[in-house]
Design a protein around this motif. Structure first.
Motif, mmCIF file in Angstrom:
data_model
loop_
_atom_site.group_PDB
_atom_site.id
_atom_site.type_symbol
_atom_site.label_atom_id
_atom_site.label_comp_id
_atom_site.label_asym_id
_atom_site.label_seq_id
_atom_site.Cartn_x
_atom_site.Cartn_y
_atom_site.Cartn_z
ATOM 1 N N ASP A 15 0.850 -1.181 0.000
ATOM 2 C CA ASP A 15 0.000 0.000 0.000
ATOM 3 C C ASP A 15 0.889 1.236 0.000
ATOM 4 O OD1 ASP A 15 -2.358 1.471 -0.017
ATOM 5 O OD2 ASP A 15 -2.562 1.462 2.161
ATOM 6 N N VAL A 16 0.340 2.323 -0.513
ATOM 7 C CA VAL A 16 1.038 3.605 -0.530
ATOM 8 C C VAL A 16 0.141 4.624 0.150
ATOM 9 C CG1 VAL A 16 1.986 5.434 -1.980
ATOM 10 C CG2 VAL A 16 2.198 3.060 -2.705
ATOM 11 N N GLN A 17 0.712 5.356 1.094
ATOM 12 C CA GLN A 17 -0.009 6.425 1.786
ATOM 13 C C GLN A 17 0.803 7.709 1.660
ATOM 14 O OE1 GLN A 17 -3.028 6.027 3.404
ATOM 15 N NE2 GLN A 17 -3.008 3.936 2.620
ATOM 16 N N ALA A 18 0.106 8.824 1.591
ATOM 17 C CA ALA A 18 0.779 10.130 1.534
ATOM 18 C C ALA A 18 0.022 11.104 2.418
ATOM 19 C CB ALA A 18 0.819 10.639 0.094
ATOM 20 N N ARG A 19 0.795 11.976 3.064
ATOM 21 C CA ARG A 19 0.160 12.988 3.914
ATOM 22 C C ARG A 19 1.031 14.243 3.913
ATOM 23 N NH1 ARG A 19 2.013 13.604 9.309
ATOM 24 N NH2 ARG A 19 3.814 12.303 9.717
ATOM 25 N N PRO A 20 0.376 15.404 3.993
ATOM 26 C CA PRO A 20 1.152 16.649 4.072
ATOM 27 C C PRO A 20 1.787 16.781 5.454
ATOM 28 C CG PRO A 20 -1.195 17.120 4.216
ATOM 29 C CD PRO A 20 -1.064 15.647 3.973
ATOM 30 N N LEU A 21 2.956 17.364 5.495
ATOM 31 C CA LEU A 21 3.625 17.571 6.783
ATOM 32 C C LEU A 21 3.321 18.936 7.375
ATOM 33 C CD1 LEU A 21 7.092 15.866 6.280
ATOM 34 C CD2 LEU A 21 5.043 15.003 7.415
ATOM 35 N N GLN A 22 2.759 19.820 6.577
ATOM 36 C CA GLN A 22 2.364 21.131 7.089
ATOM 37 C C GLN A 22 1.108 21.564 6.343
ATOM 38 O OE1 GLN A 22 5.374 23.956 4.884
ATOM 39 N NE2 GLN A 22 6.453 22.329 5.924
ATOM 40 N N GLN A 23 0.214 22.206 7.039
ATOM 41 C CA GLN A 23 -1.047 22.635 6.436
ATOM 42 C C GLN A 23 -0.774 23.618 5.304
ATOM 43 O OE1 GLN A 23 -3.787 21.201 7.209
ATOM 44 N NE2 GLN A 23 -5.195 22.437 6.038
ATOM 45 N N GLY A 24 -1.282 23.302 4.122
ATOM 46 C CA GLY A 24 -1.144 24.198 2.981
ATOM 47 C C GLY A 24 0.254 24.248 2.390
ATOM 48 N N GLY A 25 1.141 23.395 2.860
ATOM 49 C CA GLY A 25 2.520 23.413 2.361
ATOM 50 C C GLY A 25 2.720 22.465 1.190
ATOM 51 N N ASN A 26 3.954 22.350 0.784
ATOM 52 C CA ASN A 26 4.268 21.492 -0.351
ATOM 53 C C ASN A 26 5.248 20.382 0.040
ATOM 54 O OD1 ASN A 26 6.493 23.111 0.031
ATOM 55 N ND2 ASN A 26 6.803 23.543 -2.133
ATOM 56 N N VAL A 27 5.325 20.052 1.335
ATOM 57 C CA VAL A 27 6.190 18.981 1.822
ATOM 58 C C VAL A 27 5.303 17.837 2.311
ATOM 59 C CG1 VAL A 27 7.994 18.350 3.465
ATOM 60 C CG2 VAL A 27 7.966 20.640 2.469
ATOM 61 N N TYR A 28 5.606 16.623 1.831
ATOM 62 C CA TYR A 28 4.767 15.461 2.103
ATOM 63 C C TYR A 28 5.603 14.281 2.575
ATOM 64 C CZ TYR A 28 1.372 17.977 -0.762
ATOM 65 O OH TYR A 28 0.523 18.927 -1.267
ATOM 66 N N GLU A 29 4.979 13.447 3.413
ATOM 67 C CA GLU A 29 5.555 12.144 3.749
ATOM 68 C C GLU A 29 4.820 11.111 2.908
ATOM 69 O OE1 GLU A 29 6.485 9.705 7.748
ATOM 70 O OE2 GLU A 29 4.349 9.913 7.276
ATOM 71 N N VAL A 30 5.584 10.291 2.201
ATOM 72 C CA VAL A 30 5.025 9.195 1.412
ATOM 73 C C VAL A 30 5.511 7.900 2.056
ATOM 74 C CG1 VAL A 30 4.945 8.065 -0.831
ATOM 75 C CG2 VAL A 30 4.964 10.563 -0.695
ATOM 76 N N ALA A 31 4.561 7.009 2.383
ATOM 77 C CA ALA A 31 4.884 5.753 3.054
ATOM 78 C C ALA A 31 4.555 4.582 2.136
ATOM 79 C CB ALA A 31 4.109 5.635 4.356
ATOM 80 N N LEU A 32 5.544 3.737 1.937
ATOM 81 C CA LEU A 32 5.384 2.500 1.183
ATOM 82 C C LEU A 32 5.275 1.387 2.222
ATOM 83 C CD1 LEU A 32 5.390 1.217 -1.631
ATOM 84 C CD2 LEU A 32 7.873 1.201 -1.533
ATOM 85 N N GLN A 33 4.103 0.752 2.301
ATOM 86 C CA GLN A 33 3.841 -0.269 3.312
ATOM 87 C C GLN A 33 3.816 -1.639 2.651
ATOM 88 O OE1 GLN A 33 0.082 1.165 4.751
ATOM 89 N NE2 GLN A 33 1.023 2.735 6.021
ATOM 90 N N ILE A 34 4.654 -2.544 3.146
ATOM 91 C CA ILE A 34 4.759 -3.885 2.566
ATOM 92 C C ILE A 34 4.620 -4.907 3.684
ATOM 93 C CG2 ILE A 34 6.206 -5.481 1.248
ATOM 94 C CD1 ILE A 34 7.719 -2.978 0.198
ATOM 95 N N ARG A 35 3.813 -5.921 3.438
ATOM 96 C CA ARG A 35 3.670 -7.035 4.383
ATOM 97 C C ARG A 35 3.844 -8.331 3.610
ATOM 98 N NH1 ARG A 35 0.733 -8.455 9.481
ATOM 99 N NH2 ARG A 35 0.235 -10.666 9.286
#
Length: 149
Positions: A36-56
């Motif tokens: 699975d791939v998840q992404a979330r912003p690290l700051q409100q309204g910003g352009n920096v994101y954490e992208v998580a690659l989840q493998i089981r």
């Protein structure tokens, strides 16, 4: 798109049947993979994101009695911090296709190493089609709702 940082956020490897599994294992275990791939912003309204690659990876093997038993369970969450300076309509495909494509080779190596170091043949993931994964996630409502990325 700029990859600022990449890191292992979570790594788990367990062999519930150890040490007996090593004496009864007669064939390479069958491995079921979930990604699975998840992404979330690290700051409100910003352009920096954490992208998580989840493998089981769940490995099942036939025991001496013919019953299936768990050989090992490996879970990995491998992340990257990305800065995106693109138009809004390009954010979702970059976060859910291009960013995980950059992270995948590193996550693949970690999973192979941890399974090998755990006493099993290394799990070597085949290349992933992140475009198809992204499109399947969008489903019937594609184009109607942006992913909360």
């Amino acid at each position: 798109m700029l990859l600022n940082l990449q890191y292992t956020k979570d790594l788990s490897f367990e062999v519930p049947g150890a040490p007996e599994i090593f004496t009864t294992l007669r064939e390479q275990p069958r491995i079921d993979l979930a990604l699975d791939v998840q992404a979330r912003p690290l700051q409100q309204g910003g352009n920096v994101y954490e992208v998580a690659l989840q493998i089981r990876a769940d490995a099942q093997a036939s025991g001496p009695d013919g019953q299936s038993q768990t050989a090992f369970i490996a879970e990995l969450v491998y992340c990257g911090i990305f800065t995106l300076n693109v138009e809004q309509n390009l954010v979702e495909p970059l976060l859910l296709v291009e960013c995980p494509r950059l992270l995948f080779p590193f996550a693949r190596n970690i999973l192979a190493d941890v399974t090998r170091d755990g006493g099993f043949p290394p799990v070597l993931l085949s290349p992933i089609d992140f475009v198809a994964l992204w499109q399947s996630r969008r489903g019937p409502e594609a184009g109607q709702q942006p992913v909360n990325a």
